[in-house]
Design a protein around this motif. Sequence first.
Motif, short mmCIF file in Angstrom:
data_model
loop_
_atom_site.label_atom_id
_atom_site.label_comp_id
_atom_site.label_asym_id
_atom_site.label_seq_id
_atom_site.Cartn_x
_atom_site.Cartn_y
_atom_site.Cartn_z
N SER A 365 0.81 -1.21 0.00
CA SER A 365 0.00 0.00 0.00
C SER A 365 0.85 1.26 0.00
O SER A 365 0.41 2.32 -0.47
N SER A 366 2.07 1.18 0.50
CA SER A 366 2.91 2.37 0.57
C SER A 366 3.52 2.73 -0.78
O SER A 366 3.87 3.89 -1.02
N VAL A 367 3.67 1.75 -1.67
CA VAL A 367 4.34 2.00 -2.96
C VAL A 367 3.35 2.00 -4.12
O VAL A 367 3.56 2.68 -5.12
N ASP A 368 2.26 1.27 -3.98
CA ASP A 368 1.32 1.11 -5.08
C ASP A 368 0.75 2.44 -5.56
O ASP A 368 0.60 2.67 -6.76
N GLN A 369 0.42 3.35 -4.62
CA GLN A 369 -0.16 4.62 -5.02
C GLN A 369 0.82 5.45 -5.83
O GLN A 369 0.44 6.13 -6.80
N ALA A 370 2.11 5.41 -5.45
CA ALA A 370 3.13 6.13 -6.22
C ALA A 370 3.26 5.54 -7.62
O ALA A 370 3.43 6.28 -8.60
N LEU A 371 3.20 4.22 -7.73
CA LEU A 371 3.24 3.58 -9.05
C LEU A 371 2.07 4.05 -9.90
O LEU A 371 2.24 4.36 -11.09
N ASN A 372 0.89 4.12 -9.31
CA ASN A 372 -0.29 4.53 -10.06
C ASN A 372 -0.15 5.96 -10.60
O ASN A 372 -0.56 6.25 -11.72
N VAL A 373 0.41 6.85 -9.79
CA VAL A 373 0.63 8.22 -10.25
C VAL A 373 1.65 8.25 -11.38
O VAL A 373 1.51 8.99 -12.36
N ASP A 374 2.69 7.42 -11.28
CA ASP A 374 3.75 7.40 -12.29
C ASP A 374 3.26 6.90 -13.65
O ASP A 374 3.85 7.25 -14.68
N VAL A 375 2.22 6.06 -13.68
CA VAL A 375 1.75 5.52 -14.97
C VAL A 375 0.61 6.33 -15.57
O VAL A 375 0.07 5.95 -16.62
#
Length: 438
Positions: A365-375
């Motif tokens: 949960s801590s990294v997934d949101q950042a990945l979503n913003v990056d894509v």
Amino acid sequence: MPVDLGVRLAIYNKNLEAARRDPHLSPETGKPMPSRTKARYAAAFLVFGLLWMSGLGIVSAVLLPEHLKSVPGVAPEALVGIINSCTAVASLVSNLMFGNFSDRSRSRRGRRTPFILGGAVLGGVTLFLTGMSLNPVLITIVYCLCMFGLNCMLAPMVAIISDRIPMGVRGTMSAFYGAGSTVGSPIGTLIGAVFIANQVPGFVLAGVLMLLSGIVAVVVLPKEAPADFLPRQKDGLREVVMSFRPPKFSMAHDFYKAFAGRLCMLLSYQMITIYQLYILENYVGLGTKEAGVVISTMSVITMVVSLVGSIAAGPLSDMIGRRKVPIVIASVLFAVGIAMPWVWPTTTGMLLYAGIAGLGYGVYSSVDQALNVDVLPNKEEAGKDLGILNLATTLGQMLGPVLMSAITLSLGYAFAFPIAIAFALLGCVFIMLIRGVK
């Protein structure tokens, strides 16, 4: 356009371009973000996630399943599946709707702030009212309204990461948001277990926490700039309907791979988490009071390991410049955790699940949101596109309980665990196929 509005728009576009070129610059100011400002964002994301997830966890994990036992003429396992399916549809619609509407907003109070405050009021009041009826239809309607209020806050809050946070610290900010929501869930379960025999005060507290989440977040966040200078979009029915179009698949492969990866993980998560009480009672064989004690212990374990995983993984992701590896490791950990009660259908197996899966989900949960913003394929439509990605969460919330209900009623709990493990591992495959993000 008046001169001052035109100048502000030019500065806005210049800042966005500067942030695209340099990951250390804020897309809001075009300058490096001061440490004090970063701390305010981090605190706001942490407290927001902690409060709303604690409030929702009190109800969804403990009080609502227990409350539904008092509804005459309906099996509570089946009713949980039906209610969660309906509320997931409500979440699916409302997340996309409020994300898009906040993108189109031109309020002098900012694009996101009015929605966060309005959602806090609606979500808080209706979460409390969920426990005030024994009519299954009325419970479902009120709980759906709660999801509208919650997503009226969630979609704009997540969009703030794209709007205002430098790319180089999005993992860290995502970690604080993830830490708040991940730790909030077991805290909510722990609090809910305290009120399992006296539910009304628990529902009151849940509503208050949901209400405070949006209010406190707006107070702590740096004040959002007015959005009145942004070009106004056509507001005809056709234009509004067309604004909900998802990105073209041919131009956004990574976007849809991230969507599929999140959907698989959330299916796995919802299958087990929503049914923790029933697993302890019907699979492990505990009584209601014993199950409440074990849930409390599991909540403490999950809270500790999730907090450690969340806080550590986000900054580490920023440091190494990678999103996929932490997410894949987290998904594997979650799958291993699910295997524990499958192999050992005992209290010990459930406690091991809480520790291992809790750590995995905290990292995820801590990294997934950042990945979503990056894509994201278009930063100007961040609210809408993040809303589409969040449909994976709501679809998981909708399909997970339905799938779990169907499996447990027809095959038994032992068959549910390997299926949940398979979904968690399948999510890894989709994440590894993403090419535009390391």
